[in-house]
Design a protein around this motif. Structure first.
Motif, PDB file in Angstrom:
ATOM      1  N   HIS A 141       0.879  -1.165   0.000  1.00 62.20           N
ATOM      2  CA  HIS A 141       0.000   0.000   0.000  1.00 62.20           C
ATOM      3  C   HIS A 141       0.917   1.215   0.000  1.00 62.20           C
ATOM      4  N   LEU A 142       0.908   1.948  -1.115  1.00 57.01           N
ATOM      5  CA  LEU A 142       1.849   3.041  -1.307  1.00 57.01           C
ATOM      6  C   LEU A 142       1.218   4.392  -0.977  1.00 57.01           C
ATOM      7  N   LEU A 143       2.036   5.268  -0.428  1.00 57.66           N
ATOM      8  CA  LEU A 143       1.642   6.651  -0.142  1.00 57.66           C
ATOM      9  C   LEU A 143       2.557   7.581  -0.929  1.00 57.66           C
ATOM     10  N   ILE A 144       1.976   8.482  -1.688  1.00 60.16           N
ATOM     11  CA  ILE A 144       2.746   9.505  -2.401  1.00 60.16           C
ATOM     12  C   ILE A 144       2.608  10.787  -1.597  1.00 60.16           C
ATOM     13  N   CYS A 145       3.639  11.125  -0.846  1.00 55.08           N
ATOM     14  CA  CYS A 145       3.580  12.220   0.127  1.00 55.08           C
ATOM     15  C   CYS A 145       4.367  13.426  -0.358  1.00 55.08           C
ATOM     16  N   SER A 146       3.865  14.601  -0.081  1.00 55.12           N
ATOM     17  CA  SER A 146       4.622  15.809  -0.387  1.00 55.12           C
ATOM     18  C   SER A 146       5.857  15.858   0.512  1.00 55.12           C
ATOM     19  N   PHE A 155       5.461  20.014   4.140  1.00 57.89           N
ATOM     20  CA  PHE A 155       4.081  19.946   4.613  1.00 57.89           C
ATOM     21  C   PHE A 155       3.149  20.760   3.723  1.00 57.89           C
ATOM     22  N   VAL A 156       2.101  20.103   3.265  1.00 53.30           N
ATOM     23  CA  VAL A 156       0.997  20.737   2.551  1.00 53.30           C
ATOM     24  C   VAL A 156      -0.276  20.177   3.169  1.00 53.30           C
ATOM     25  N   PRO A 157      -1.248  21.027   3.520  1.00 47.69           N
ATOM     26  CA  PRO A 157      -2.474  20.507   4.137  1.00 47.69           C
ATOM     27  C   PRO A 157      -3.220  19.541   3.212  1.00 47.69           C
ATOM     28  N   GLN A 158      -3.715  18.463   3.786  1.00 47.87           N
ATOM     29  CA  GLN A 158      -4.474  17.479   3.017  1.00 47.87           C
ATOM     30  C   GLN A 158      -5.750  18.087   2.437  1.00 47.87           C
ATOM     31  N   LEU A 193      -5.187   0.940  -8.207  1.00 48.82           N
ATOM     32  CA  LEU A 193      -6.257   1.836  -7.768  1.00 48.82           C
ATOM     33  C   LEU A 193      -5.651   2.936  -6.916  1.00 48.82           C
ATOM     34  N   GLY A 194      -5.872   4.166  -7.314  1.00 46.23           N
ATOM     35  CA  GLY A 194      -5.457   5.310  -6.513  1.00 46.23           C
ATOM     36  C   GLY A 194      -6.648   5.887  -5.773  1.00 46.23           C
ATOM     37  N   PHE A 195      -6.398   6.423  -4.587  1.00 40.53           N
ATOM     38  CA  PHE A 195      -7.494   7.076  -3.867  1.00 40.53           C
ATOM     39  C   PHE A 195      -6.965   8.205  -3.001  1.00 40.53           C
ATOM     40  N   TYR A 196      -7.869   9.139  -2.721  1.00 38.38           N
ATOM     41  CA  TYR A 196      -7.487  10.352  -1.995  1.00 38.38           C
ATOM     42  C   TYR A 196      -8.608  10.755  -1.058  1.00 38.38           C
ATOM     43  N   ASN A 197      -8.241  11.082   0.176  1.00 38.12           N
ATOM     44  CA  ASN A 197      -9.177  11.532   1.196  1.00 38.12           C
ATOM     45  C   ASN A 197      -8.842  12.983   1.556  1.00 38.12           C
ATOM     46  N   SER A 198      -9.743  13.893   1.229  1.00 42.26           N
ATOM     47  CA  SER A 198      -9.476  15.308   1.496  1.00 42.26           C
ATOM     48  C   SER A 198     -10.074  15.711   2.836  1.00 42.26           C
ATOM     49  N   GLY A 199      -9.282  15.596   3.886  1.00 42.60           N
ATOM     50  CA  GLY A 199      -9.710  16.039   5.200  1.00 42.60           C
ATOM     51  C   GLY A 199     -10.364  14.949   6.030  1.00 42.60           C
ATOM     52  N   PRO A 200     -10.498  15.187   7.346  1.00 43.13           N
ATOM     53  CA  PRO A 200     -11.015  14.175   8.277  1.00 43.13           C
ATOM     54  C   PRO A 200     -12.409  13.660   7.934  1.00 43.13           C
ATOM     55  N   LEU A 201     -13.328  14.536   7.498  1.00 43.13           N
ATOM     56  CA  LEU A 201     -14.676  14.075   7.179  1.00 43.13           C
ATOM     57  C   LEU A 201     -14.698  13.180   5.945  1.00 43.13           C
ATOM     58  N   ALA A 202     -13.627  13.225   5.168  1.00 43.63           N
ATOM     59  CA  ALA A 202     -13.517  12.349   3.999  1.00 43.63           C
ATOM     60  C   ALA A 202     -12.707  11.097   4.308  1.00 43.63           C
ATOM     61  N   ALA A 259      -9.529  11.124   5.961  1.00 41.53           N
ATOM     62  CA  ALA A 259      -8.077  11.315   6.093  1.00 41.53           C
ATOM     63  C   ALA A 259      -7.656  11.189   7.554  1.00 41.53           C
ATOM     64  N   SER A 260      -6.664  10.346   7.818  1.00 43.28           N
ATOM     65  CA  SER A 260      -6.182  10.159   9.185  1.00 43.28           C
ATOM     66  C   SER A 260      -4.982  11.042   9.501  1.00 43.28           C
ATOM     67  N   GLN A 261      -4.378  11.649   8.449  1.00 43.71           N
ATOM     68  CA  GLN A 261      -3.225  12.521   8.641  1.00 43.71           C
ATOM     69  C   GLN A 261      -3.440  13.821   7.870  1.00 43.71           C
ATOM     70  N   PRO A 262      -3.012  14.971   8.421  1.00 41.43           N
ATOM     71  CA  PRO A 262      -3.220  16.252   7.750  1.00 41.43           C
ATOM     72  C   PRO A 262      -2.176  16.581   6.683  1.00 41.43           C
ATOM     73  N   HIS A 263      -1.121  15.759   6.558  1.00 39.15           N
ATOM     74  CA  HIS A 263      -0.044  15.989   5.593  1.00 39.15           C
ATOM     75  C   HIS A 263      -0.448  15.411   4.239  1.00 39.15           C
ATOM     76  N   ARG A 264      -0.243  16.157   3.158  1.00 32.03           N
ATOM     77  CA  ARG A 264      -0.651  15.759   1.809  1.00 32.03           C
ATOM     78  C   ARG A 264      -0.126  14.366   1.449  1.00 32.03           C
ATOM     79  N   HIS A 265      -1.042  13.466   1.117  1.00 36.16           N
ATOM     80  CA  HIS A 265      -0.668  12.129   0.659  1.00 36.16           C
ATOM     81  C   HIS A 265      -1.764  11.538  -0.210  1.00 36.16           C
TER      82      HIS A 265
END
Length: 259
Positions: A88-93, A96-99, A121-130, A132-138
């Protein structure tokens, strides 16, 4: 790129105990002709919340055992330390950039590097309500079947969304489609975005707004909208089946206009 190296790093991290998979085998839950997959967490998941001090950023600095490769000039590819599917790969900035900030073209360029086959399959969660468990862009990548794909491409999803189909993953086209989705779904809110998810494959991109991240303690992120669910207890899978998976997904997203 990334996947061969990720397999090597995964074996090393498993041997060292740094990688901590958190799921059991999948259980099939059928609804409306779709075979959804449900996973129950293992003991490793209980270590996840205490793996870091409050407010710590697992991506800055990142754990050396999770490092896979650079992903262009502004991003790095890491393993998810607590994978549901592996690798399970993470592409991280790199910085720090806000998620919750809008994705940039550079984000899509880095993300695109992981799409080396139709099974990615790629996926993205923009913020806690979506979800996202971390605030750093990934942005995230797994290799997996997509149980919900017939509904996605067939136009029968019961919640607000935008679907873009493509023959090839051209960054310029992807980014333009993404910006269109932000506008048409009214997701931009100043320098940040309202909660939303992205699912991305070599065939299509799905963007949809979110309204809540859980119902009755069953949490949802973008991966759930591919047809996979992770729960803490077997009883939650029973509850999900009784509640209705499509009902659950719709209530965590947004109802179609007029519904």
């Amino acid at each position: 790129m990334f996947w061969k190296q990720a397999e090597i790093v995964t074996r090393q991290a498993l041997d060292s105990g740094d990688l901590m998979p958190i799921t059991t085998d999948a259980e099939t839950i059928s609804e409306q002709g779709i075979d959804f997959l449900g996973y129950v967490v293992t003991q490793n998941a209980r270590k996840k919340p205490i793996a870091l001090a409050p407010g710590a950023n697992p991506f800055l600095p990142y754990e050396p055992a999770m490092y896979v490769a650079p992903a262009g000039a502004e991003h790095v590819c890491l393993l998810n330390k607590f994978p549901v599917l592996s690798p399970h790969l993470l592409i991280c900035s790199a910085d720090f950039v806000p998620q919750s900030a809008p994705l940039t073209r550079a984000d899509f360029e880095a993300w695109r590097l992981g799409f080396t086959g139709e099974d990615v399959l790629g996926f993205y969660n923009s913020g806690p309500l979506a979800g996202a468990s971390q605030p750093h862009r990934h942005m995230q990548l797994v290799k997996a079947e997509i149980p919900l794909e017939p509904c996605i491409v067939g136009g029968t999803l019961p919640f607000r969304h935008m679907l873009f189909t493509h023959q090839t993953l051209e960054v310029a086209v992807l980014y333009a489609s993404y910006l269109e989705a932000l506008t048409r779904l009214s997701l931009v809110d100043g320098d940040h975005c309202k909660p939303y998810n992205i699912l991305l494959t070599t065939r299509w991109m799905l963007v949809f707004p979110r309204s809540q991240n859980n119902i009755e303690g069953v949490f949802a992120n973008a991966l759930n909208y591919s047809g996979r669910f992770l729960v803490k207890h077997p009883e939650q899978l029973v509850w999900l089946k009784q509640y209705g998976i499509f009902r659950y997904l719709t209530e965590c997203a947004q109802y179609l206009d007029g519904a």
